[in-house]
Scaffold this active site. Structure first.
Site, PDB file in Angstrom:
ATOM      1  N   LYS A  22       0.840  -1.213   0.000  1.00 27.82           N
ATOM      2  CA  LYS A  22       0.000   0.000   0.000  1.00 27.82           C
ATOM      3  C   LYS A  22       0.871   1.256   0.000  1.00 27.82           C
ATOM      4  O   LYS A  22       0.635   2.182  -0.776  1.00 27.82           O
ATOM      5  CB  LYS A  22      -0.905  -0.007   1.239  1.00 27.82           C
ATOM      6  CG  LYS A  22      -1.591   1.327   1.498  1.00 27.82           C
ATOM      7  CD  LYS A  22      -2.482   1.295   2.723  1.00 27.82           C
ATOM      8  CE  LYS A  22      -1.798   1.642   4.011  1.00 27.82           C
ATOM      9  NZ  LYS A  22      -1.542   3.066   4.246  1.00 27.82           N
ATOM     10  N   ASN A  23       1.876   1.249   0.874  1.00 25.94           N
ATOM     11  CA  ASN A  23       2.653   2.479   1.044  1.00 25.94           C
ATOM     12  C   ASN A  23       3.632   2.748  -0.091  1.00 25.94           C
ATOM     13  O   ASN A  23       4.269   3.795  -0.124  1.00 25.94           O
ATOM     14  CB  ASN A  23       3.391   2.461   2.394  1.00 25.94           C
ATOM     15  CG  ASN A  23       2.419   2.660   3.552  1.00 25.94           C
ATOM     16  OD1 ASN A  23       1.242   2.975   3.328  1.00 25.94           O
ATOM     17  ND2 ASN A  23       2.894   2.459   4.768  1.00 25.94           N
ATOM     18  N   CYS A 116      -4.779  12.645  13.028  1.00 29.35           N
ATOM     19  CA  CYS A 116      -5.548  11.415  12.890  1.00 29.35           C
ATOM     20  C   CYS A 116      -5.354  10.603  14.151  1.00 29.35           C
ATOM     21  O   CYS A 116      -4.716  11.065  15.101  1.00 29.35           O
ATOM     22  CB  CYS A 116      -5.133  10.645  11.637  1.00 29.35           C
ATOM     23  SG  CYS A 116      -3.501   9.981  11.770  1.00 29.35           S
ATOM     24  N   ARG A 121       0.432  14.611  12.967  1.00 28.61           N
ATOM     25  CA  ARG A 121       0.909  14.416  11.600  1.00 28.61           C
ATOM     26  C   ARG A 121       0.972  15.706  10.784  1.00 28.61           C
ATOM     27  O   ARG A 121       0.244  15.885   9.794  1.00 28.61           O
ATOM     28  CB  ARG A 121       0.079  13.343  10.891  1.00 28.61           C
ATOM     29  CG  ARG A 121       0.141  12.023  11.634  1.00 28.61           C
ATOM     30  CD  ARG A 121      -0.535  10.912  10.903  1.00 28.61           C
ATOM     31  NE  ARG A 121       0.323  10.302   9.902  1.00 28.61           N
ATOM     32  CZ  ARG A 121      -0.029   9.218   9.202  1.00 28.61           C
ATOM     33  NH1 ARG A 121      -1.195   8.680   9.378  1.00 28.61           N
ATOM     34  NH2 ARG A 121       0.791   8.701   8.327  1.00 28.61           N
ATOM     35  N   ASP A 304       4.889   0.949  11.862  1.00 30.81           N
ATOM     36  CA  ASP A 304       3.725   0.239  11.322  1.00 30.81           C
ATOM     37  C   ASP A 304       3.630  -1.208  11.802  1.00 30.81           C
ATOM     38  O   ASP A 304       2.655  -1.893  11.495  1.00 30.81           O
ATOM     39  CB  ASP A 304       3.740   0.275   9.786  1.00 30.81           C
ATOM     40  CG  ASP A 304       3.163   1.575   9.251  1.00 30.81           C
ATOM     41  OD1 ASP A 304       2.668   2.391  10.047  1.00 30.81           O
ATOM     42  OD2 ASP A 304       3.216   1.779   8.017  1.00 30.81           O
ATOM     43  N   ARG A 396      -8.608  -0.824   4.830  1.00 29.35           N
ATOM     44  CA  ARG A 396      -7.869   0.264   4.175  1.00 29.35           C
ATOM     45  C   ARG A 396      -6.486  -0.215   3.752  1.00 29.35           C
ATOM     46  O   ARG A 396      -5.932   0.302   2.782  1.00 29.35           O
ATOM     47  CB  ARG A 396      -7.678   1.432   5.154  1.00 29.35           C
ATOM     48  CG  ARG A 396      -8.844   2.370   5.308  1.00 29.35           C
ATOM     49  CD  ARG A 396      -8.424   3.563   6.151  1.00 29.35           C
ATOM     50  NE  ARG A 396      -7.045   3.908   5.838  1.00 29.35           N
ATOM     51  CZ  ARG A 396      -6.076   4.104   6.736  1.00 29.35           C
ATOM     52  NH1 ARG A 396      -6.326   4.046   8.012  1.00 29.35           N
ATOM     53  NH2 ARG A 396      -4.850   4.390   6.355  1.00 29.35           N
TER      54      ARG A 396
HETATM   55  C1  UD1 Z   1       4.370   7.043   6.143  1.00 30.67           C
HETATM   56  C2  UD1 Z   1       3.453   5.856   5.969  1.00 30.67           C
HETATM   57  C3  UD1 Z   1       2.989   5.370   7.312  1.00 30.67           C
HETATM   58  C4  UD1 Z   1       4.181   5.090   8.215  1.00 30.67           C
HETATM   59  C5  UD1 Z   1       5.112   6.283   8.275  1.00 30.67           C
HETATM   60  C6  UD1 Z   1       6.423   6.027   9.038  1.00 30.67           C
HETATM   61  C7  UD1 Z   1       2.351   6.162   3.807  1.00 30.67           C
HETATM   62  C8  UD1 Z   1       1.094   6.488   3.086  1.00 30.67           C
HETATM   63  N1  UD1 Z   1       2.315   6.230   5.149  1.00 30.67           N
HETATM   64  O1  UD1 Z   1       3.581   8.070   6.764  1.00 30.67           O
HETATM   65  O2  UD1 Z   1       2.244   4.179   7.124  1.00 30.67           O
HETATM   66  O3  UD1 Z   1       3.694   4.834   9.516  1.00 30.67           O
HETATM   67  O4  UD1 Z   1       5.469   6.689   6.947  1.00 30.67           O
HETATM   68  O5  UD1 Z   1       7.127   4.999   8.461  1.00 30.67           O
HETATM   69  O6  UD1 Z   1       3.375   5.823   3.218  1.00 30.67           O
HETATM   70  N2  UD1 Z   1       6.529  14.873  10.370  1.00 30.67           N
HETATM   71  C9  UD1 Z   1       6.646  16.222  10.638  1.00 30.67           C
HETATM   72  N3  UD1 Z   1       6.461  17.080   9.594  1.00 30.67           N
HETATM   73  C10 UD1 Z   1       6.183  16.655   8.336  1.00 30.67           C
HETATM   74  C11 UD1 Z   1       6.074  15.272   8.107  1.00 30.67           C
HETATM   75  C12 UD1 Z   1       6.244  14.402   9.150  1.00 30.67           C
HETATM   76  O7  UD1 Z   1       6.895  16.652  11.757  1.00 30.67           O
HETATM   77  O8  UD1 Z   1       6.033  17.484   7.437  1.00 30.67           O
HETATM   78  C13 UD1 Z   1       6.685  13.915  11.492  1.00 30.67           C
HETATM   79  C14 UD1 Z   1       5.367  13.174  11.801  1.00 30.67           C
HETATM   80  O9  UD1 Z   1       4.540  13.918  12.660  1.00 30.67           O
HETATM   81  C15 UD1 Z   1       5.871  11.911  12.442  1.00 30.67           C
HETATM   82  C16 UD1 Z   1       7.196  11.658  11.684  1.00 30.67           C
HETATM   83  O10 UD1 Z   1       7.557  12.889  11.101  1.00 30.67           O
HETATM   84  O11 UD1 Z   1       6.160  12.146  13.785  1.00 30.67           O
HETATM   85  C17 UD1 Z   1       7.090  10.572  10.634  1.00 30.67           C
HETATM   86  O12 UD1 Z   1       6.169  10.916   9.659  1.00 30.67           O
HETATM   87  P1  UD1 Z   1       6.355  10.478   8.127  1.00 30.67           P
HETATM   88  O13 UD1 Z   1       7.603   9.676   7.943  1.00 30.67           O
HETATM   89  O14 UD1 Z   1       6.163  11.694   7.310  1.00 30.67           O
HETATM   90  O15 UD1 Z   1       5.151   9.523   7.943  1.00 30.67           O
HETATM   91  P2  UD1 Z   1       4.087   9.565   6.804  1.00 30.67           P
HETATM   92  O16 UD1 Z   1       4.753   9.867   5.497  1.00 30.67           O
HETATM   93  O17 UD1 Z   1       2.932  10.410   7.252  1.00 30.67           O
END
Ligand code: UD1
Length: 415
Positions: A22-23, A116, A121, A304, A396
């Site tokens: 999925k990811n 969420c 996030r 995850d 999902r």
């Molecule tokens: C993706 C995955 C999710 C997985 C996560 C971590 C998808 C669709 N989702 O989520 O399943 O759990 O990676 O491996 O691929 N952060 C910030 N600012 C930002 C972005 C992130 O502070 O602009 C922080 C988030 O709050 C969190 C951390 O960084 O604490 C990790 O987030 P991120 O790696 O971005 O996860 P996702 O891309 O949302």
């Protein structure tokens, strides 16, 4: 609303084929917006998140043609740059369309995603990267407008190796003029899959999978055929379920290196793992011992898999600590596990688990995707019947999970 009923306490045994990730599929589907030529993708999982992504692409003007083993997306003309609110709200991954849409059309409008179930996030790093490439950003009435006449390569340092931010910046920079360097980039296998896909379209990306990615911008991209990588989290979930039920299961069609952070921990717990070129077999220990776990960016232990492994540790011998460093609120499953008899205490970002011989089935609720998977594992291991509500969260992200588990001998039924 659909539920799962599980008659637990039966070992899982057999072989299971793992679906596409999925990811990896979500960012790659978003990236199909970067070319006006058709793209055929194989090994796409059948998931509600993927269906919502198709709906968004269709709203933007793409044509989607699904076959039995794949999908062809044609983004020949894009006639809308707004991600419809009613669809963006259903799929957090819709933010992955920001980079591709901005690069292709010079504009994207999307409602600011809220927090969420697993945490706030934020998307500040996504925006910081796109601004560094030349985008202008306006935030009004909960909508984010990003515009750019032209994107120009830049050096971008990420304060945290965010998976989503790395993907958005990667997609925007492939069509930017000149060279972009992403420092402290995410190194997850899904980033490598996205970069491989983009390179098949004609992009020039080097270093994906390391913390420094270099992108040489090109003026346009072509179509391609591409096979999505297998889902390391589904593979990990199946191995963990086998361990928790004292079973023996082989996961097929995987890349063993992707699940190394999990298999290393399963071995530490005393489970036996046999790794082949594209499969892994677990033979569960009679009595597994508890081990400490800390979630970290890849190649650390994946957030995850934290919920699912919590269920396993709840039925292992000894006391251990799980520390969640990625998301601030990812312990929603624990209250439900405690209802099943688990002995777990949460303090801040840590959970102390005192393993028990058995959990006991009861009525529980899936609060998010991985929390739902954790409850399925707990239900499979527990004595008696478990009823899990809000199963839509599980659908999902898992392709026919109940069907696959039934083939392994589980008594899990939708109702
Ligand atoms: C993706 C995955 C999710 C997985 C996560 C971590 C998808 C669709 N989702 O989520 O399943 O759990 O990676 O491996 O691929 N952060 C910030 N600012 C930002 C972005 C992130 O502070 O602009 C922080 C988030 O709050 C969190 C951390 O960084 O604490 C990790 O987030 P991120 O790696 O971005 O996860 P996702 O891309 O949302």
């Amino acid at each position: 609303m659909k539920k799962f009923i599980i008659h637990g306490h039966k070992p899982l045994c057999g072989t299971v084929w793992i679906a596409g990730a999925k990811n990896a599929a979500l960012p790659i589907l978003a990236a199909t917006l970067l070319t006006n030529q058709p793209v055929t993708l194989r090994n796409i999982p059948h998931l509600t998140d993927i269906s919502v992504m198709y709906e968004i692409l269709t709203e933007l003007g793409c044509t989607i043609h699904q076959t039995t083993d794949g999908v062809t997306v044609s983004a020949k003309t894009i006639n809308r740059q707004t991600i419809p609110d009613f669809l963006a709200g259903r799929l957090r991954g819709s933010i992955l369309m920001m980079g591709p849409l901005l690069a292709r059309t010079g504009h994207v409008r999307i409602s600011m995603p809220g927090g969420c179930a697993i945490g706030a996030r934020p998307i500040d790093l996504h925006i910081k990267g796109l601004i560094a490439l030349g985008a202008q950003c306006k935030n009004s009435h909960g909508f984010l407008d990003l515009t750019a006449k032209k994107l120009v390569g830049s050096k971008i340092y990420l304060d945290f190796p965010s998976v989503g931010a790395t993907e958005n910046i990667l997609c925007a920079s492939v069509l930017a003029q000149g060279v972009t360097v992403i420092q402290n980039a995410a190194t997850e296998p899904e980033i490598i899959d996205l970069a491989n896909f983009l390179n098949c379209l004609g992009a020039k990306i080097a270093g994906a999978g390391t913390d420094t990615i270099m992108i040489n911008g090109v003026s346009c991209l072509r179509g391609t055929n591409y096979t999505i990588m297998s889902d390391r989290i589904e593979a990990g979930t199946m191995l963990t379920a086998a361990a928790a039920t004292h079973g023996e299961v082989t996961v097929l069609g995987i890349v063993p290196a992707h699940i190394n952070p999990l298999t290393a921990k399963l071995r530490e717990m005393n489970h036996t793992l046999q790794i082949e070129e594209d499969s892994a077999t677990i033979s569960a220990a009679k009595m597994a011992r508890a081990v400490d776990i800390k979630t970290l960016p890849f190649p650390g232990f994946p957030t995850d898999m934290q919920a699912q492994v919590t269920s396993l540790l709840a039925v292992s011998e000894g006391t251990c600590i799980i520390t969640e460093t990625i998301f601030e609120n990812r312990f929603m499953h624990i209250g439900e596990l405690v209802r099943m008899g688990a002995n777990i205490k949460v303090t801040g970002r840590s959970a102390v688990i005192e393993g028990k011989k058995h959990l006991v089935g009861t009525r529980v609720r899936a609060t998010d995707l991985r929390a739902g998977a954790a409850l399925v594992i707990a239900g499979l291991a527990a004595i008696g019947d478990t009823e899990i509500s809000d199963v839509y969260h599980i659908e999902r992200g898992y392709d026919r999970l109940d069907e696959k588990l039934r083939k392994l001998g589980a008594e899990i039924y939708p109702c």
